[in-house]
Write an enzyme that holds these catalytic residues in place. Sequence first.
Site, PDB file in Angstrom:
ATOM      1  N   GLU A   1      31.329  84.935  72.464  1.00  0.00           N
ATOM      2  CA  GLU A   1      29.890  85.184  72.477  1.00  0.00           C
ATOM      3  C   GLU A   1      29.511  85.992  71.241  1.00  0.00           C
ATOM      4  OE1 GLU A   1      29.030  87.367  76.021  1.00  0.00           O
ATOM      5  OE2 GLU A   1      29.890  89.235  75.276  1.00  0.00           O
TER       6      GLU A   1
ATOM      7  N   HIS B   1      36.674  98.503  73.989  1.00  0.00           N
ATOM      8  CA  HIS B   1      35.733  97.856  74.909  1.00  0.00           C
ATOM      9  C   HIS B   1      35.879  98.374  76.333  1.00  0.00           C
ATOM     10  CE1 HIS B   1      35.195  95.230  71.509  1.00  0.00           C
ATOM     11  NE2 HIS B   1      36.459  94.893  71.553  1.00  0.00           N
TER      12      HIS B   1
ATOM     13  N   ARG C   1      32.031  93.915  92.496  1.00  0.00           N
ATOM     14  CA  ARG C   1      32.921  94.935  93.057  1.00  0.00           C
ATOM     15  C   ARG C   1      32.329  96.306  92.773  1.00  0.00           C
ATOM     16  NH1 ARG C   1      34.861  97.015  88.339  1.00  0.00           N
ATOM     17  NH2 ARG C   1      35.184  95.566  86.601  1.00  0.00           N
TER      18      ARG C   1
ATOM     19  N   ASN D   1      29.569  92.238  87.844  1.00  0.00           N
ATOM     20  CA  ASN D   1      30.836  92.643  88.435  1.00  0.00           C
ATOM     21  C   ASN D   1      30.666  92.704  89.944  1.00  0.00           C
ATOM     22  OD1 ASN D   1      32.535  93.117  86.082  1.00  0.00           O
ATOM     23  ND2 ASN D   1      31.067  94.714  85.593  1.00  0.00           N
TER      24      ASN D   1
END
Length: 615
Positions: free
Chosen positions: A185, A220, A276, A274
């Site tokens: 990306e 990251h 979670r 995400n």
Amino acid sequence: MISTLLVANRGEIACRIFRSCRDMGIRTVAVHSDADADALHTRVADAAVRLPGAAPAETYLRGDLIVEAALAAGADAVHPGYGFLAENAGFARAVLDAGLTWIGPPPEAIEAMASKTRAKELMGIAALAEADIVETDLPVLVKAAAGGGGRGMRIVRRLDELGAALEGARAEAASAFGDGEVFVEPYLEHGRHVEVQILADTHGTIWPLGTRDCSLQRRHQKVIEEAPAPGLSEALTNDLYALAVQAACAVAYVGAGTVEFLVADGRAHFLEMNTRLQVEHPVTEEVFGVDLVAEQIRVAEGHALEKDPPRARGHAIEARLYAEDPARDWAPQTGTLHRLAVPAGVRLDTGYTDGDTVGVHYDPMLAKAVAHAPTRAEAIRRLAGALERTVIHGPVTNRDLLVRSLRHEEFTGGRADTGFYDRHLTGLTEPAPDPYAPLAAALADAHGRSRFGGWRNVPSQPQVKRYEMAGEEHEVRYRHGRQGLAADGVRVVHAGEGLVVLEADGVERRFEVCAYGDEVYVDGTRLTALPRFPDPTAQLAPGSLLAPMPGTVVRVAEGLTEGATVQAGQGLVWLEAMKMQHQITAPVTGTLSALHARPGQQVEPGLLLAVVQPA
């Protein structure tokens, strides 16, 4: 109603979930690899089950063994934590098929969002096709389709680097998540990483629980997070909420989840969802006064949320304390954690206690420290001050980096973005050891060795001690005199085994000293006692490349043989440690005169991998 809950995870997050379970009166079950047999999470649970057979790094990816453990222990629910199988739809289905309650979203929602490529398609965003990438697309980010935590990610600034980046990201993602799929990306250089916490029940209610800013990242992976995200306009905040709710509605989401964005030029760019609990969930808990783990459990039991979410109050900041050396390319560190103590008034979530071993198999995060205050400035000051006073005796950590980061004007001004460490790491990691630390260490040691008096009637040569501190050797001298221990330039007010008080220029300073063999800790400074007479044989050839950490050699540069010419900065050997790959590069341009590293080889710190003879 859930009576016994198994956590399909380890370390800090397992301990965190167990804490909420105890408050709710729910019995707890831990699972563990052989490497984690004595880990804190196995000791604080009501019961623990060994997961047999698999290698330590793979154990928590064995969903079949975890379901068997839950049934054997009499659990009626499973919480996945984060990482490992937390976003694995197959594991969620296996839990449900076994008749257990799954503390998380439906498998279909996980499946829709677990792959970042499919999530982008769901939100109407297309990834870049590898074969179509040209110079004008650069820089780009290669990213693992599954999982998170910074693993399987590479920034590519030159087209000729794309192939190696894809290969490395695939290998790292496969090791960490059991899925080597990656995508590409556009990479926004100066964006802010902003996310929205959501909580949804089975009755159609969705709470957007504020924003979080997680822009301070290394490799990251987030390092410092805060809630709410500073400096966002009301309009942008409302847009973020709307997009987060849209993502949740698109997959009929249930439970706690996070929708992540990159914010640049006043616009929000969807990154991923995400499915979670996030590592940084404590800052949201502190601001909204909720227990997200308890809410996850209640939602799984079928309880409805209130129509409106609770109101936010104040500001919270979290710092992740890692066993790593930021000045050495974030190299993870291992060893015994002799002591970890954070001052009162700050929340500490950890999976370690004094005396535990920080091993090589898992993530190097030791703990998360969280401060909450009425304002952002007060929260920053409270957390920075607490970290500065935190006692850490053991592996090298990023504690000093965290303190300096929190006090950096770019962060305090709310202007930090994801490139913060790219710009400031060198300045933030410059050593600033206490110049009096070696003397304090020597005086404490001298007191311990001379409890029955070391004074002599006849003047003698001063005693000499040598220490390594911040990569440099320091020699200190002191004397036993009629009034006790003495040193030039300071007055020794007190010298004991654990406490030394010195006066210099009319100012008294107290130093707490602890020693563990040759390791000596003087307040926040770590020293190594050196032998009085150095070993003259302990010399390495110039250009020697040593393993910076324990790990496994996963790759040697293709076609690399002894006698080859290598360029400065060229990657020679890749080590895997704590689920991350670390590149060992040639320090200079020259000839590879020795190559000892072999793929699959287990190495310890200091092992000679290769030698590059300078040209």
